[in-house]
Design a protein around this motif. Structure first.
Motif, PDB file in Angstrom:
ATOM      1  N   LEU A 175     -11.533  -0.573   6.328  1.00 12.80           N
ATOM      2  CA  LEU A 175     -10.890  -1.292   7.472  1.00 12.80           C
ATOM      3  C   LEU A 175     -10.303  -2.676   7.147  1.00 12.80           C
ATOM      4  CD1 LEU A 175      -9.729  -1.553  10.195  1.00 12.80           C
ATOM      5  CD2 LEU A 175     -11.871  -2.361  11.057  1.00 12.80           C
ATOM      6  N   LEU A 176      -9.338  -3.170   7.146  1.00 14.51           N
ATOM      7  CA  LEU A 176      -8.851  -4.490   6.803  1.00 14.51           C
ATOM      8  C   LEU A 176      -8.001  -4.792   7.929  1.00 14.51           C
ATOM      9  CD1 LEU A 176      -7.697  -4.047   2.943  1.00 14.51           C
ATOM     10  CD2 LEU A 176      -9.817  -4.676   3.823  1.00 14.51           C
ATOM     11  N   LEU A 177      -8.000  -6.230   8.006  1.00 17.36           N
ATOM     12  CA  LEU A 177      -7.315  -6.836   8.945  1.00 17.36           C
ATOM     13  C   LEU A 177      -6.458  -7.887   8.411  1.00 17.36           C
ATOM     14  CD1 LEU A 177     -10.066  -8.061  11.455  1.00 17.36           C
ATOM     15  CD2 LEU A 177      -8.759  -5.948  11.404  1.00 17.36           C
ATOM     16  N   VAL A 178      -5.167  -7.519   8.008  1.00 20.45           N
ATOM     17  CA  VAL A 178      -4.182  -8.143   7.403  1.00 20.45           C
ATOM     18  C   VAL A 178      -3.043  -8.768   8.043  1.00 20.45           C
ATOM     19  CG1 VAL A 178      -2.458  -7.733   5.303  1.00 20.45           C
ATOM     20  CG2 VAL A 178      -4.642  -6.260   5.632  1.00 20.45           C
ATOM     21  N   PRO A 179      -2.758 -10.013   7.608  1.00 17.07           N
ATOM     22  CA  PRO A 179      -1.375 -10.678   8.281  1.00 17.07           C
ATOM     23  C   PRO A 179      -0.247  -9.750   8.150  1.00 17.07           C
ATOM     24  CG  PRO A 179      -2.557 -12.329   6.659  1.00 17.07           C
ATOM     25  CD  PRO A 179      -3.154 -10.905   6.614  1.00 17.07           C
ATOM     26  N   ALA A 180       0.311  -9.628   9.302  1.00 13.69           N
ATOM     27  CA  ALA A 180       1.514  -8.693   9.382  1.00 13.69           C
ATOM     28  C   ALA A 180       2.676  -9.298   8.332  1.00 13.69           C
ATOM     29  CB  ALA A 180       2.111  -8.666  10.623  1.00 13.69           C
ATOM     30  N   ALA A 181       2.702 -10.644   8.077  1.00 12.61           N
ATOM     31  CA  ALA A 181       3.708 -10.976   7.087  1.00 12.61           C
ATOM     32  C   ALA A 181       3.559 -10.336   5.780  1.00 12.61           C
ATOM     33  CB  ALA A 181       3.948 -12.411   7.434  1.00 12.61           C
ATOM     34  N   ASP A 182       2.157 -10.268   5.403  1.00 10.75           N
ATOM     35  CA  ASP A 182       1.909  -9.884   3.783  1.00 10.75           C
ATOM     36  C   ASP A 182       1.888  -8.375   3.957  1.00 10.75           C
ATOM     37  OD1 ASP A 182       1.465 -12.437   3.465  1.00 10.75           O
ATOM     38  OD2 ASP A 182      -0.821 -12.531   3.976  1.00 10.75           O
ATOM     39  N   THR A 183       2.718  -7.624   4.573  1.00  9.01           N
ATOM     40  CA  THR A 183       2.839  -6.192   4.351  1.00  9.01           C
ATOM     41  C   THR A 183       4.224  -5.667   4.356  1.00  9.01           C
ATOM     42  OG1 THR A 183       2.738  -5.528   6.814  1.00  9.01           O
ATOM     43  CG2 THR A 183       0.622  -5.772   5.858  1.00  9.01           C
ATOM     44  N   ILE A 184       4.346  -4.830   3.752  1.00 10.01           N
ATOM     45  CA  ILE A 184       5.692  -3.859   3.596  1.00 10.01           C
ATOM     46  C   ILE A 184       5.821  -2.771   4.255  1.00 10.01           C
ATOM     47  CG2 ILE A 184       7.408  -3.279   1.977  1.00 10.01           C
ATOM     48  CD1 ILE A 184       6.215  -5.146  -0.263  1.00 10.01           C
ATOM     49  N   GLU A 185       6.462  -2.435   5.394  1.00 12.43           N
ATOM     50  CA  GLU A 185       6.502  -1.212   6.031  1.00 12.43           C
ATOM     51  C   GLU A 185       7.420  -0.262   5.242  1.00 12.43           C
ATOM     52  OE1 GLU A 185       7.476   0.582  10.290  1.00 12.43           O
ATOM     53  OE2 GLU A 185       7.652  -1.608  10.149  1.00 12.43           O
ATOM     54  N   LEU A 186       6.567   0.937   4.880  1.00 13.43           N
ATOM     55  CA  LEU A 186       7.582   2.030   4.202  1.00 13.43           C
ATOM     56  C   LEU A 186       8.273   2.929   5.033  1.00 13.43           C
ATOM     57  CD1 LEU A 186       4.540   2.948   1.785  1.00 13.43           C
ATOM     58  CD2 LEU A 186       6.535   1.477   1.305  1.00 13.43           C
ATOM     59  N   HIS A 187       9.134   3.656   4.770  1.00  9.49           N
ATOM     60  CA  HIS A 187      10.041   4.391   5.292  1.00  9.49           C
ATOM     61  C   HIS A 187       9.651   6.095   5.201  1.00  9.49           C
ATOM     62  CE1 HIS A 187      13.275   1.708   6.212  1.00  9.49           C
ATOM     63  NE2 HIS A 187      13.081   1.018   4.870  1.00  9.49           N
ATOM     64  N   MET A 188       8.733   6.334   4.256  1.00 14.53           N
ATOM     65  CA  MET A 188       8.144   7.626   4.067  1.00 14.53           C
ATOM     66  C   MET A 188       7.091   7.835   5.415  1.00 14.53           C
ATOM     67  SD  MET A 188       4.882   6.737   1.540  1.00 14.53           S
ATOM     68  CE  MET A 188       5.744   6.240   0.172  1.00 14.53           C
ATOM     69  N   SER A 189       7.026   9.207   5.475  1.00 11.92           N
ATOM     70  CA  SER A 189       6.252   9.680   6.631  1.00 11.92           C
ATOM     71  C   SER A 189       4.729   9.359   6.425  1.00 11.92           C
ATOM     72  CB  SER A 189       6.611  11.004   7.023  1.00 11.92           C
ATOM     73  OG  SER A 189       6.152  11.898   6.015  1.00 11.92           O
ATOM     74  N   VAL A 190       3.746   9.585   7.374  1.00 14.03           N
ATOM     75  CA  VAL A 190       2.478   9.529   7.180  1.00 14.03           C
ATOM     76  C   VAL A 190       1.958  10.668   6.285  1.00 14.03           C
ATOM     77  CG1 VAL A 190       0.177   9.522   8.305  1.00 14.03           C
ATOM     78  CG2 VAL A 190       1.903   8.312   9.363  1.00 14.03           C
ATOM     79  N   ASP A 191       2.498  11.988   6.403  1.00  4.41           N
ATOM     80  CA  ASP A 191       2.308  13.057   5.726  1.00  4.41           C
ATOM     81  C   ASP A 191       2.763  12.809   4.093  1.00  4.41           C
ATOM     82  OD1 ASP A 191       1.533  14.400   7.794  1.00  4.41           O
ATOM     83  OD2 ASP A 191       3.139  15.479   8.500  1.00  4.41           O
ATOM     84  N   ASP A 192       3.853  12.346   3.990  1.00  6.97           N
ATOM     85  CA  ASP A 192       4.181  11.893   2.516  1.00  6.97           C
ATOM     86  C   ASP A 192       3.192  11.007   1.917  1.00  6.97           C
ATOM     87  OD1 ASP A 192       6.153  13.856   2.661  1.00  6.97           O
ATOM     88  OD2 ASP A 192       7.662  12.376   3.199  1.00  6.97           O
ATOM     89  N   ALA A 193       2.836   9.865   2.671  1.00  7.56           N
ATOM     90  CA  ALA A 193       1.936   9.018   2.083  1.00  7.56           C
ATOM     91  C   ALA A 193       0.473   9.662   1.722  1.00  7.56           C
ATOM     92  CB  ALA A 193       1.788   7.922   3.147  1.00  7.56           C
ATOM     93  N   LEU A 194       0.008  10.512   2.806  1.00  6.24           N
ATOM     94  CA  LEU A 194      -1.301  11.090   2.471  1.00  6.24           C
ATOM     95  C   LEU A 194      -1.237  12.316   1.142  1.00  6.24           C
ATOM     96  CD1 LEU A 194      -2.526  12.018   5.946  1.00  6.24           C
ATOM     97  CD2 LEU A 194      -3.457  10.596   4.536  1.00  6.24           C
TER      98      LEU A 194
END
Length: 228
Positions: A175-194
């Motif tokens: 579990l990590l608490l990350v600044p929102a500005a330091d993340t990149i949101e992906l277009h892939m689905s959660v299933d594809d990521a898993l």
């Protein structure tokens, strides 16, 4: 000759491994549920002796435990959806809350379950890229919510809670608490990521249309200064 035999062997493994692993998981799940059902039937037959022969016959039917569990869960949900069922559920929660050790475990599991299974919950709703375990190294993570309580008060800025799973077993992670500005949101689905995580990067998610993507160089945020 040996190289071709090796290719045939690998091709055969690619065919059989998914079948064998899927069958093994299903057999294990059915066996576990049938075992629980058999235990309940045994207890039921011991309490009401005239019904013991019927309970013994029911224990021998394969797969009946799965159906019984599914029906039982559905009936429980129907009962909990009305006023009477909610009243009994509140009484049960109050009873469990009085047991010192059990209340902590029960309360934690209940809160996690409500968060994961609720329709409007944010848990595991999006896949992200974050820099971990150091700047310059990127990994997949899943949004689990936002910090709250004292944790949110101690953090300055906009943070999000993310879960970084391990590979190939995503049931453990960090579990990590990350600044929102330091993340990149992906277009892939959660299933594809898993799938990407479980396969250790072998099964890549499908590519999006070029016009729906942003250039990687422009989308990558700079490494956070506090990580240097």
């Amino acid at each position: 000759m040996m190289a071709r035999l090796r290719q045939y062997f690998i091709a055969g493994l690619l065919v059989w491994l998914p079948i064998v692993i899927t069958a093994w998981v299903l057999i294990w799940l059915v066996g576990m549920l049938d075992g629980i059902f058999a235990s309940v039937m045994s207890a039921f037959g011991n309490v009401i002796e005239p019904l013991e022969p019927i309970a013994r016959q029911l224990r021998r039917i394969p797969g009946l435990g799965v159906m019984a569990v599914l029906v039982g869960v559905a009936i429980t949900g129907m009962a909990a959806a009305n006023i009477v069922g909610q009243w009994w559920l509140r009484q049960w929660n109050r009873l469990v809350a009085r047991i010192p050790v059990v209340r902590s475990l029960y309360s934690g599991v209940r809160q996690v379950s409500e968060t994961l299974l609720s329709d409007g919950g944010q848990a595991f709703s999006r896949a992200l890229l974050i820099q971990y375990p150091r700047p310059g190294l990127w990994t997949l993570a899943f949004v689990t919510g936002a910090p709250s309580g004292e944790v949110a008060e101690r953090l300055a800025g906009d943070f999000i809670s993310v879960y970084v799973p391990t590979t190939p077993n995503p049931t453990s992670g960090f579990l990590l608490l990350v600044p929102a500005a330091d993340t990149i949101e992906l277009h892939m689905s959660v299933d594809d990521a898993l799938k990407y995580i479980i396969s250790m990067g072998v099964i890549a998610p499908p590519k999006l249309h070029p016009f729906s993507l942003i250039e990687p160089e422009a989308s990558l945020p700079p490494a956070p200064e506090h990580l240097h």
